[in-house]
Motif scaffolding. Structure first.
Motif, PDB file in Angstrom:
ATOM      1  N   GLU A   1       2.098   6.931  -6.772  1.00  0.00           N
ATOM      2  CA  GLU A   1       1.160   7.964  -7.212  1.00  0.00           C
ATOM      3  C   GLU A   1       1.721   9.362  -6.956  1.00  0.00           C
ATOM      4  O   GLU A   1       1.583  10.260  -7.791  1.00  0.00           O
ATOM      5  CB  GLU A   1      -0.181   7.795  -6.489  1.00  0.00           C
ATOM      6  CG  GLU A   1      -0.962   6.550  -6.872  1.00  0.00           C
ATOM      7  CD  GLU A   1      -1.453   6.571  -8.312  1.00  0.00           C
ATOM      8  OE1 GLU A   1      -1.546   7.675  -8.902  1.00  0.00           O
ATOM      9  OE2 GLU A   1      -1.757   5.488  -8.852  1.00  0.00           O
TER      10      GLU A   1
ATOM     11  N   HIS B   1       0.386  11.609   2.455  1.00  0.00           N
ATOM     12  CA  HIS B   1      -0.606  10.947   1.607  1.00  0.00           C
ATOM     13  C   HIS B   1      -0.989   9.574   2.156  1.00  0.00           C
ATOM     14  O   HIS B   1      -2.105   9.097   1.924  1.00  0.00           O
ATOM     15  CB  HIS B   1      -0.070  10.796   0.183  1.00  0.00           C
ATOM     16  CG  HIS B   1      -0.196  12.029  -0.654  1.00  0.00           C
ATOM     17  ND1 HIS B   1       0.664  13.106  -0.512  1.00  0.00           N
ATOM     18  CD2 HIS B   1      -1.071  12.374  -1.629  1.00  0.00           C
ATOM     19  CE1 HIS B   1       0.323  14.055  -1.376  1.00  0.00           C
ATOM     20  NE2 HIS B   1      -0.724  13.650  -2.053  1.00  0.00           N
ATOM     21  N   ALA B   2      -0.059   8.951   2.874  1.00  0.00           N
ATOM     22  CA  ALA B   2      -0.327   7.632   3.458  1.00  0.00           C
ATOM     23  C   ALA B   2      -1.012   7.741   4.812  1.00  0.00           C
ATOM     24  O   ALA B   2      -1.402   6.722   5.394  1.00  0.00           O
ATOM     25  CB  ALA B   2       0.972   6.850   3.598  1.00  0.00           C
TER      26      ALA B   2
ATOM     27  N   GLU C   1       0.828  -1.209   0.000  1.00  0.00           N
ATOM     28  CA  GLU C   1       0.000   0.000   0.000  1.00  0.00           C
ATOM     29  C   GLU C   1       0.859   1.254   0.000  1.00  0.00           C
ATOM     30  O   GLU C   1       0.563   2.221  -0.713  1.00  0.00           O
ATOM     31  CB  GLU C   1      -0.908   0.001   1.231  1.00  0.00           C
ATOM     32  CG  GLU C   1      -2.023  -1.032   1.197  1.00  0.00           C
ATOM     33  CD  GLU C   1      -2.791  -1.072   2.509  1.00  0.00           C
ATOM     34  OE1 GLU C   1      -2.438  -0.286   3.421  1.00  0.00           O
ATOM     35  OE2 GLU C   1      -3.722  -1.892   2.616  1.00  0.00           O
TER      36      GLU C   1
ATOM     37  N   GLU D   1       2.373   1.787  -3.398  1.00  0.00           N
ATOM     38  CA  GLU D   1       1.369   2.304  -4.331  1.00  0.00           C
ATOM     39  C   GLU D   1       1.140   3.794  -4.099  1.00  0.00           C
ATOM     40  O   GLU D   1       1.014   4.575  -5.060  1.00  0.00           O
ATOM     41  CB  GLU D   1       0.060   1.523  -4.169  1.00  0.00           C
ATOM     42  CG  GLU D   1       0.123   0.096  -4.682  1.00  0.00           C
ATOM     43  CD  GLU D   1      -1.111  -0.707  -4.329  1.00  0.00           C
ATOM     44  OE1 GLU D   1      -2.043  -0.134  -3.700  1.00  0.00           O
ATOM     45  OE2 GLU D   1      -1.158  -1.907  -4.671  1.00  0.00           O
ATOM     46  N   THR D   2       1.075   4.184  -2.841  1.00  0.00           N
ATOM     47  CA  THR D   2       0.916   5.601  -2.518  1.00  0.00           C
ATOM     48  C   THR D   2       2.109   6.405  -2.999  1.00  0.00           C
ATOM     49  O   THR D   2       1.963   7.470  -3.620  1.00  0.00           O
ATOM     50  CB  THR D   2       0.747   5.782  -0.997  1.00  0.00           C
ATOM     51  OG1 THR D   2      -0.424   5.106  -0.555  1.00  0.00           O
ATOM     52  CG2 THR D   2       0.641   7.267  -0.631  1.00  0.00           C
TER      53      THR D   2
END
Length: 211
Positions: A33, A51-52, A26, A29-30
């Motif tokens: 992006e 963002h996480a 996860e 992926e963050t």
């Protein structure tokens, strides 16, 4: 003498390890992006952590630097890309079928790793100068060889036009396909396979031998 028993992974540890791995994915992926949207140089560990939804210090529990995160993002993307490409190239297909399969596999990779593809496009020229990202240059050489050899086989087999400039065609197909990462969003109206079919219809009408 009694033998020592090997330590066993308890049932409680397995879910914890799986949860840690899932959290790691996860976070990557963050990070992907954020890198894709803001650029690698402009992205800080703090921005990724924000963002996480976590503190920057907590992010260091999983990764030692943003360079490590970027390297893992790009290696994961390229490893999966080459798993797919090698399967195609080893299948013994004709040149047209190989080209079709490579384009389709490319769109599947965009679907799976859209952000990583965008990062690769924007940052690879700068990153290859760094030793830890030397694998990008090797992948680029393999990529070019795979596509050029496929086009050359097609010309030799009279499947593609004899007057085809294979290097120019390679660049056209490469850029036409991979630029899709800038607008493609997973789960959209068209599947990767459908988009590949539409692209191939447009490309092959221009380079296939006419009956």
């Amino acid at each position: 003498m009694p033998t020592k028993k090997k330590p066993q992974v308890t049932a409680a540890r397995r879910p914890a390890a799986a949860a840690a791995q899932a959290r790691r994915r996860e976070l990557l992926e963050t990070a992907a992006e954020v890198f894709a949207e803001q650029g690698y140089n402009a992205t800080t560990v703090r921005k990724i952590a924000d963002h996480a939804g976590m503190l920057a210090g907590s992010l260091y529990y999983h990764f030692d630097s943003k360079e490590s995160m970027l390297e893992e993002i790009l290696r994961t993307f390229l490893d999966e890309l080459w798993d797919g490409y090698d399967t195609v190239l080893d299948a013994g297909l004709g040149p047209r079928e190989t080209l079709e399969a490579l384009v389709t596999e490319s769109f599947r990779e965009i679907d799976r790793h859209r952000a990583a593809v965008a990062i690769y496009q924007k940052e690879s020229k700068q990153l290859v100068a760094q030793e830890r990202f030397g694998f990008l240059a090797e992948s680029q050489r393999r990529f070019e060889k795979a596509w050029l050899s496929t086009l050359e086989r097609g010309v030799a087999a009279h499947v593609f036009r004899a007057d085809l400039d294979v290097r120019l065609t390679y660049r056209f197909v490469r850029d036409t396909v991979w630029v899709a990462a800038s607008w493609y969003r997973p789960g959209g109206q068209h599947s990767p396979e459908e988009i590949a079919r539409q692209y191939l219809s447009m490309v092959l009408d221009g380079i296939a031998v006419r009956e």
